[in-house]
Design an enzyme around this catalytic site. Structure first.
Site, PDB file in Angstrom:
ATOM      1  N   GLU A 175       0.846  -1.190   0.000  1.00 50.22           N
ATOM      2  CA  GLU A 175       0.000   0.000   0.000  1.00 50.22           C
ATOM      3  C   GLU A 175       0.884   1.243   0.000  1.00 50.22           C
ATOM      4  O   GLU A 175       1.869   1.325   0.743  1.00 50.22           O
ATOM      5  CB  GLU A 175      -0.908   0.027   1.224  1.00 50.22           C
ATOM      6  CG  GLU A 175      -1.807   1.268   1.270  1.00 50.22           C
ATOM      7  CD  GLU A 175      -2.725   1.302   2.471  1.00 50.22           C
ATOM      8  OE1 GLU A 175      -3.513   2.275   2.574  1.00 50.22           O
ATOM      9  OE2 GLU A 175      -2.654   0.383   3.313  1.00 50.22           O
ATOM     10  N   ASN A 233      -4.375   5.337  -2.108  1.00 47.64           N
ATOM     11  CA  ASN A 233      -5.565   5.849  -1.440  1.00 47.64           C
ATOM     12  C   ASN A 233      -6.180   7.005  -2.226  1.00 47.64           C
ATOM     13  O   ASN A 233      -5.455   7.876  -2.726  1.00 47.64           O
ATOM     14  CB  ASN A 233      -5.208   6.324  -0.027  1.00 47.64           C
ATOM     15  CG  ASN A 233      -4.816   5.172   0.873  1.00 47.64           C
ATOM     16  OD1 ASN A 233      -5.670   4.452   1.377  1.00 47.64           O
ATOM     17  ND2 ASN A 233      -3.520   4.978   1.072  1.00 47.64           N
ATOM     18  N   GLU A 265      -7.874   2.416  -3.171  1.00 45.02           N
ATOM     19  CA  GLU A 265      -8.556   2.218  -1.898  1.00 45.02           C
ATOM     20  C   GLU A 265      -9.301   3.494  -1.513  1.00 45.02           C
ATOM     21  O   GLU A 265      -8.690   4.541  -1.316  1.00 45.02           O
ATOM     22  CB  GLU A 265      -7.556   1.842  -0.795  1.00 45.02           C
ATOM     23  CG  GLU A 265      -6.882   0.513  -1.031  1.00 45.02           C
ATOM     24  CD  GLU A 265      -6.006   0.093   0.145  1.00 45.02           C
ATOM     25  OE1 GLU A 265      -5.955   0.839   1.150  1.00 45.02           O
ATOM     26  OE2 GLU A 265      -5.374  -0.980   0.068  1.00 45.02           O
ATOM     27  N   ASP A 295     -11.810   1.013   1.851  1.00 48.25           N
ATOM     28  CA  ASP A 295     -10.900   1.029   2.989  1.00 48.25           C
ATOM     29  C   ASP A 295     -11.683   1.228   4.278  1.00 48.25           C
ATOM     30  O   ASP A 295     -12.780   1.788   4.280  1.00 48.25           O
ATOM     31  CB  ASP A 295      -9.872   2.150   2.808  1.00 48.25           C
ATOM     32  CG  ASP A 295      -8.628   1.947   3.646  1.00 48.25           C
ATOM     33  OD1 ASP A 295      -8.534   0.906   4.331  1.00 48.25           O
ATOM     34  OD2 ASP A 295      -7.758   2.823   3.618  1.00 48.25           O
ATOM     35  N   GLU A 352      -6.782  -5.230   8.346  1.00 44.63           N
ATOM     36  CA  GLU A 352      -5.786  -4.234   8.729  1.00 44.63           C
ATOM     37  C   GLU A 352      -5.433  -4.351  10.211  1.00 44.63           C
ATOM     38  O   GLU A 352      -6.196  -4.860  11.014  1.00 44.63           O
ATOM     39  CB  GLU A 352      -6.329  -2.827   8.467  1.00 44.63           C
ATOM     40  CG  GLU A 352      -6.619  -2.519   7.015  1.00 44.63           C
ATOM     41  CD  GLU A 352      -7.061  -1.085   6.810  1.00 44.63           C
ATOM     42  OE1 GLU A 352      -6.241  -0.293   6.317  1.00 44.63           O
ATOM     43  OE2 GLU A 352      -8.201  -0.754   7.170  1.00 44.63           O
TER      44      GLU A 352
END
Length: 399
Positions: A175, A233, A265, A295, A352
């Protein structure tokens, strides 16, 4: 830890002093103590913001809930640890409330506190903020000027955190996380620059620069026989840009990279424009082979509606569900339900916030496959990621 600024807010003198002594033993030298919220706000007014607040909830005078709301309005706290003997589900609700206020919740602790728990949460803060004591928010107009200059000077860099197969601990993707490499204050988190970029309409510029950095690193990794895919993101509002998918396609073409190299995300708390442009961008990205992920699933709203009406092919379960996994059956039940639903919908799930072997073992028993968290790796800059991956692959091959 000597540069950490810490507030201990507790109406029980013995408990308050005990926490302060624990922090002093850990090396903290700047510790403020208060017995109720008003006193704490006055101390913050006199001494400035703190890095961590250990905050009791039930107190005479101003309670912890009111204190967190008012302190967040004054930008007086960077992070908070909830300390209370109230029921776990209430502590979790208060933690979620603090997150909605813009505070980073390091964790929840039930009294009496243990030294190892205090040390663990303080270390969690330092791990994400290696230049401890540096401000997350630069003052007023200087902040906006410096942020705009930082974007122009390429000071906004990408840090990378691996995702991994929970069972084998093999890296599956990484990520991309935005950080500000400030020339004076070191590495700063998104809270120090994202609000400015949003006000000036520069979030798309940040996104495309991040994709450029990711695909550049992919090319370097490919030369070292390392395959990498990236998750970036995005704000929900960015899907409303008519040129979004076209711009992504141009970047992929420039680097001769497949669409499967990228996944986008979107935080679930963002407001998604329901118009046709947002949906068209999502469809086009999926048609290119890119992934779409919700997310912090479970931390926002309209979860089921979004899953059913929009072309997401992955959800990331919020770390809040993981913190008390071993002691909270509700969290395990929620994760099991999401996994079952995802299987029916044929979409992937990423967990996560995995930090311990115990959490990993529980998640394996629940049927989880992909995770992310400090158990495997912390976010790292590009110049560290590739050597880390090469070294890890070499270790795996020898074992």
């Amino acid at each position: 830890m000597s540069t950490l600024r810490v507030l201990v807010l507790d109406d029980q003198p013995v408990q308050r002093r005990y926490i302060a002594i624990l922090l002093a033993h850990l090396g903290c030298t700047r510790i403020l103590e208060a017995s109720e919220g008003c006193e704490a706000l006055q101390l913050l007014e006199l001494n400035g913001p703190v890095d961590i607040a250990f905050c009791d909830i039930c107190m005479e005078g101003m309670d912890g809930i009111t204190f967190l709301r008012r302190a967040s309005q004054r930008h007086a706290l960077k992070s908070v640890v909830i300390i209370s003997s109230i029921a776990l589900d209430l502590r979790q609700a208060i933690s979620h409330m603090a997150t909605l206020l813009g505070l980073r919740v390091l964790g929840q602790l039930c009294k009496p506190l243990q030294e190892q728990d205090v040390k663990r949460l303080a270390s969690t803060y330092l791990d994400d903020n290696p230049h401890d004591g540096c401000p997350l928010h630069l003052p007023g107009e200087t902040n906006e000027h410096q942020v705009l200059k930082a974007l122009e000077n390429n000071e906004l860099e990408v840090f990378y955190q691996p995702k991994f197969d929970i069972r084998t601990l093999q890296v599956t993707s990484v990520e991309a996380l935005a950080r500000w490499n400030h020339p004076e204050h070191g590495i700063l988190t998104p809270a120090s620059f994202i609000p400015v970029l949003e006000r000036y309409g520069l979030m798309d510029s940040l996104l495309y620069r991040q994709i450029d950095q990711c695909l550049t690193l992919r090319k370097e990794a490919f030369a070292s026989k390392v395959s990498l895919t990236f998750a970036v993101n995005v704000n929900a509002s960015q899907f409303a840009n008519p040129q979004m998918s076209a711009h992504v396609a141009l970047l992929l073409k420039r680097f001769n990279a497949p669409g499967s190299s990228l996944s986008f995300e979107m935080t679930e708390t963002g407001t998604l424009d329901p118009g046709s442009i947002s949906l068209e961008n999502m469809v086009r990205l999926r048609m290119m082979g890119c992934g779409l992920s919700i997310d912090d699933f479970g931390g926002g709203y309209s979860s089921l509606q979004r899953l059913c009406s929009l072309p997401f092919n992955e959800i990331k379960i919020d770390a809040e569900f993981i913190r008390d996994l071993s002691s909270e059956p509700r969290s395990r039940a929620a994760i099991s339900s999401v996994l079952s639903m995802a299987q029916e919908l044929n979409i992937g799930v990423v967990i996560e916030g995995i930090e311990t072997i115990e959490q990993r073992d529980i998640l394996i028993s629940l049927g989880c496959e992909t995770g992310q968290g400090y158990l495997l790796a912390h976010p790292m800059p590009a110049h560290n990621l590739l050597p880390w991956l090469i070294g890890r692959n070499a270790t795996v091959q020898r074992s």
